[in-house]
Design a protein around this motif. Structure first.
Motif, PDB file in Angstrom:
ATOM      1  N   UNK A 168       0.816  -1.215   0.000  1.00 31.16           N
ATOM      2  CA  UNK A 168       0.000   0.000   0.000  1.00 31.16           C
ATOM      3  C   UNK A 168       0.849   1.263   0.000  1.00 31.16           C
ATOM      4  N   UNK A 169       1.925   1.282   0.783  1.00 33.11           N
ATOM      5  CA  UNK A 169       2.793   2.457   0.818  1.00 33.11           C
ATOM      6  C   UNK A 169       3.457   2.693  -0.533  1.00 33.11           C
ATOM      7  N   UNK A 170       3.852   1.609  -1.219  1.00 31.89           N
ATOM      8  CA  UNK A 170       4.440   1.744  -2.555  1.00 31.89           C
ATOM      9  C   UNK A 170       3.421   2.299  -3.541  1.00 31.89           C
ATOM     10  N   UNK A 171       2.167   1.840  -3.441  1.00 28.29           N
ATOM     11  CA  UNK A 171       1.126   2.326  -4.350  1.00 28.29           C
ATOM     12  C   UNK A 171       0.747   3.781  -4.070  1.00 28.29           C
ATOM     13  N   UNK A 172       0.772   4.178  -2.797  1.00 22.26           N
ATOM     14  CA  UNK A 172       0.502   5.576  -2.459  1.00 22.26           C
ATOM     15  C   UNK A 172       1.504   6.479  -3.173  1.00 22.26           C
ATOM     16  N   UNK A 174       3.398   5.605  -5.916  1.00 23.43           N
ATOM     17  CA  UNK A 174       3.286   5.434  -7.370  1.00 23.43           C
ATOM     18  C   UNK A 174       2.073   6.165  -7.940  1.00 23.43           C
ATOM     19  N   UNK A 175       0.966   6.155  -7.201  1.00 23.10           N
ATOM     20  CA  UNK A 175      -0.267   6.781  -7.682  1.00 23.10           C
ATOM     21  C   UNK A 175      -0.420   8.222  -7.222  1.00 23.10           C
ATOM     22  N   UNK A 176       0.589   8.703  -6.436  1.00 19.92           N
ATOM     23  CA  UNK A 176       0.528  10.051  -5.862  1.00 19.92           C
ATOM     24  C   UNK A 176      -0.808  10.272  -5.149  1.00 19.92           C
ATOM     25  N   UNK A 177      -1.153   9.308  -4.315  1.00 15.98           N
ATOM     26  CA  UNK A 177      -2.423   9.318  -3.577  1.00 15.98           C
ATOM     27  C   UNK A 177      -2.308  10.296  -2.419  1.00 15.98           C
ATOM     28  N   UNK A 178      -3.192  11.276  -2.376  1.00 15.73           N
ATOM     29  CA  UNK A 178      -3.136  12.341  -1.367  1.00 15.73           C
ATOM     30  C   UNK A 178      -4.215  12.135  -0.309  1.00 15.73           C
ATOM     31  N   UNK A 179      -4.121  12.834   0.835  1.00 13.17           N
ATOM     32  CA  UNK A 179      -5.141  12.678   1.881  1.00 13.17           C
ATOM     33  C   UNK A 179      -6.565  12.940   1.396  1.00 13.17           C
ATOM     34  N   UNK A 195      -7.946  -5.428  -1.460  1.00 15.44           N
ATOM     35  CA  UNK A 195      -7.202  -4.844  -0.354  1.00 15.44           C
ATOM     36  C   UNK A 195      -6.614  -3.481  -0.743  1.00 15.44           C
ATOM     37  N   UNK A 196      -6.224  -3.342  -2.021  1.00 14.16           N
ATOM     38  CA  UNK A 196      -5.728  -2.054  -2.508  1.00 14.16           C
ATOM     39  C   UNK A 196      -6.871  -1.045  -2.550  1.00 14.16           C
ATOM     40  N   UNK A 197      -8.014  -1.448  -3.086  1.00 14.18           N
ATOM     41  CA  UNK A 197      -9.161  -0.539  -3.214  1.00 14.18           C
ATOM     42  C   UNK A 197      -9.680  -0.089  -1.855  1.00 14.18           C
ATOM     43  N   UNK A 198      -9.715  -0.993  -0.895  1.00 14.28           N
ATOM     44  CA  UNK A 198     -10.308  -0.684   0.425  1.00 14.28           C
ATOM     45  C   UNK A 198      -9.332   0.094   1.307  1.00 14.28           C
ATOM     46  N   UNK A 199      -8.111  -0.382   1.413  1.00 14.98           N
ATOM     47  CA  UNK A 199      -7.197   0.178   2.410  1.00 14.98           C
ATOM     48  C   UNK A 199      -6.256   1.235   1.857  1.00 14.98           C
TER      49      UNK A 199
END
Length: 199
Positions: A168-172, A174-179, A195-199
């Motif tokens: 999840x931290x790697x995807x955050x 890679x996807x530049x996922x913000x708060x 698990x990626x979609x939910x968490x």
């Protein structure tokens, strides 16, 4: 040294009123999410769930699905997700093969559980507030996901909390996922990408 649940709990402390889960027109703030997680986890512990136990989750999509998954972790256990669209025989096989101690179920799906199952049943609709304490560790298992199985029989794969968090931290990043970002959970909870979609 942390788990996904640690991150979610910290977010609830920092932004208690922020929306954590949305289902249709209903939603849970992070504060409400953690309160519901505590209620369900307490009910699990009261029914004998212990650290390292496997808990089946046979639920329709609802506002309680994500709190139920997190509550299994909060109780020190790992979840075994099952889809209500699965044939009854597959559900029975997964429960027996995973040696699930208990199944969290929606009232509408309880008929899919065979009378021969030794697992206890917790109807999500019956959960009320409970109190307890448990601490999960990164080296603990988070869930058992059943694959289609190359032999025709599904195979359970156990995944650690540390592995899930690292993914999840790697995807955050890679996807530049913000708060303020959100993600639509389309995948059935019994498939790993959920698990990626939910968490």
């Amino acid at each position: 040294g942390q788990t996904v649940l640690d991150f979610i709990t910290r977010q609830a402390q920092a932004a208690r009123e922020a929306t954590a889960v949305r289902f249709g027109d209903a939603s849970l703030s992070y504060g409400q999410l953690i309160e519901r997680v505590e209620q369900i986890a307490g009910a699990l512990v009261q029914r004998g769930v212990q650290r390292g136990d496997r808990v089946g989750v046979l639920m329709q999509r609802s506002l309680d699905l994500i709190p139920a998954l997190l509550a299994v972790w909060r109780a020190g256990a790992l979840y075994v997700p099952m889809d209500g669209g699965f044939p009854k025989q597959r559900i029975e096989y997964m429960l027996a093969d995973s040696e699930a101690q208990l199944v969290i179920v929606n009232q509408d799906l309880q008929h899919l559980l065979g009378a021969e199952s030794s697992a206890k049943i917790l109807r999500i609709e019956d959960v009320v507030a409970q109190a307890f304490a448990e601490k999960i560790l990164p080296a603990d298992s988070a869930y058992v996901m059943y694959t289609s199985g190359s032999t025709g029989k599904p195979k359970g794969v156990e995944v650690l909390h540390s592995a899930l968090l690292n993914c999840l931290l790697a995807l955050i990043d890679a996807l530049e996922f913000a708060p303020a970002s959100s993600m639509l959970a389309l995948t059935t909870v019994s498939f790993d990408i959920s698990t990626v979609e939910i968490f």
